[in-house]
Design an enzyme around this catalytic site. Structure first.
Site, PDB file in Angstrom:
ATOM      1  N   TYR A 304       0.772  -1.176  -0.047  1.00 27.20           N
ATOM      2  CA  TYR A 304       0.156  -0.025   0.068  1.00 27.20           C
ATOM      3  C   TYR A 304       1.049   1.335  -0.086  1.00 27.20           C
ATOM      4  CZ  TYR A 304      -3.754  -3.048   1.986  1.00 27.20           C
ATOM      5  OH  TYR A 304      -4.559  -4.315   1.982  1.00 27.20           O
ATOM      6  N   GLU A 378     -22.978   3.290  17.440  1.00 34.53           N
ATOM      7  CA  GLU A 378     -23.532   3.604  16.489  1.00 34.53           C
ATOM      8  C   GLU A 378     -23.986   4.814  15.872  1.00 34.53           C
ATOM      9  OE1 GLU A 378     -26.197   0.356  16.995  1.00 34.53           O
ATOM     10  OE2 GLU A 378     -25.340  -1.148  15.688  1.00 34.53           O
TER      11      GLU A 378
END
Ligand SMILES: [Zn+2]
Ligand SMILES: [Zn+2]
Length: 397
Positions: A304, A378
């Site tokens: 990467y 969340e």
């Protein structure tokens, strides 16, 4: 909080209306995690939802990758937004009712949340496509955790037809409190390369070193000396990490070992420094081994690249985040030595990668990523979706 720029629709309300559905989607992905290049069920759900929105969908890219194209208006620009779909090879220890049902696989990095957030963003933008002056390519990639799904998707041409001009991506983060965003221009995440070093000596009797070349002693010197690249060669203001992660050699206590094999990783935040690393390693390993009569082989695999945030794209995200959560909740955190294969896309087009705070001490969301007890607040998904929507409208509005 500065007065938000006028948006063509009420973004906060649009996200709030989809919050329940977004959480349900995330929990469904969480219950059914799939590791890299095995994201069949996840990719199927993603493709079905994008098709139901009427987007132009491509499936099976690099195995399980999916794209959905939202074509809008008089088109000049195309923006790519990416989510990763893969889980980790890990057995979940949480006892929530949405805990993993697949032993040995777990969404322990939040990619379930990324997929749900991007589907929600796609849903909301499709409903308001008349407000967009350009296309959006929603990209769902496999195997971010390795061996990497971005590069093979790139090789299959996902930045073409239509040509992508810029890219955005977000990652939830339990190091940062929920309600905060971290972003900054410049290098954000390190390059990630792999090295394999073989040291060849001459084996022999454990009691007669003078007849041998002990590859274990040579390997010890090599492990030691390559750290001087970090401590004595590279500018200390340009961070580098060299890690040897595995070492193996030898068969018995009384035999001097013939061959040692080592594997490791090299991380850099500067592309030029990175390019010089194979030369530096080779020179030092050659010097140490030849001085001790051993031979060596070095395999350096570029993986990467460095992930660099574009100044203009970062400004769009910063402004969007300011309007969502206020300037005091935006962190310009230091770059990290972790890595992200989103960097392959951001090498080709200007982009911005931002972190979405998902830590909540009160609710117990405090565990690090890749931990068997990882979970996140969340509420972070509403913040992430809103910042993403506002950023898109700044770029394409
Ligand atoms: Zn991860
Ligand atoms: Zn991740």
């Amino acid at each position: 909080m500065p007065r938000p720029t006028r948006t063509p629709f009420d973004i906060k309300n649009a996200v709030a209306a989809k919050k329940r559905e977004m959480i349900e989607m995330r929990r469904d992905f969480h219950r059914n995690p799939e590791t890299g290049f095995k994201e069949k069920r996840t990719a199927g759900i993603v493709a079905d939802k994008l098709k139901a929105l009427g987007l132009k969908v491509n499936e099976g890219i690099a195995g399980t990758g999916v794209t959905g194209l939202l074509q809008a208006g008089a088109t000049r620009k195309t923006l790519l937004i990416r989510a990763d779909m893969d889980a980790l090879a890990l057995t979940e220890e949480n006892k929530t009712d949405y805990a993993s049902q697949n032993d040995g696989a777990m969404h322990a990095c939040g990619h379930d949340g990324h997929t749900a957030m991007l589907l929600t963003v796609a849903d909301i933008l499709t409903g308001h496509k008349e407000t967009l002056k350009g296309n959006i390519k929603f990209l769902f990639q496999p195997a971010e955790e390795g061996p990497g799904g971005a590069k093979p998707m790139l090789d299959e041409g996902v930045l073409e037809k239509p040509r992508v001009n810029a890219a955005l991506v977000m990652h939830v983060c339990t190091d940062i409190p929920v309600g905060m965003i971290a972003t900054a221009p410049g290098p954000r995440l390190a390059s990630m390369d792999q090295i394999a070093i073989t040291i060849k000596g001459k084996g022999g009797h454990g009691a007669m070193p003078h007849q041998t070349v002990d590859s274990i002693v040579v390997a010890g010197k090599v492990v030691d000396t390559i750290q001087t690249i970090v401590s004595r060669e590279v500018d200390p203001m340009k961070p580098v990490v060299v890690t040897i992660g595995t070492i193996s050699g030898g068969t018995a206590f009384n035999i001097i070992c013939h061959t040692v094999e080592m594997k490791g990783t090299v991380r850099c935040l500067d592309a030029k420094v990175r390019l010089d690393m194979p030369k530096r390693l080779k020179r030092i390993i050659a010097g140490v081994t030849s001085s001790m009569r051993a031979k060596f082989k070095l395999d350096y695999i570029f993986n990467y690249p460095v992930l660099v945030n574009d100044e203009t794209m970062n400004a769009f995200v910063s402004q969007a985040a300011t309007e969502t959560i206020g300037a005091k909740n935006i962190l310009a955190t230091a770059p990290a030595m972790g890595s992200e294969d989103m960097a392959f896309f951001m090498e080709q087009v200007p982009g911005c990668y931002f972190a979405v705070g998902a830590r909540n001490e009160k609710k117990g969301f405090v565990n690090p990523h890749h931990n068997p007890r990882f979970d996140f607040d969340e509420d972070a998904m509403s913040v992430g979706a809103e910042v993403m929507l506002r950023s898109v409208l700044k770029y394409l509005g």
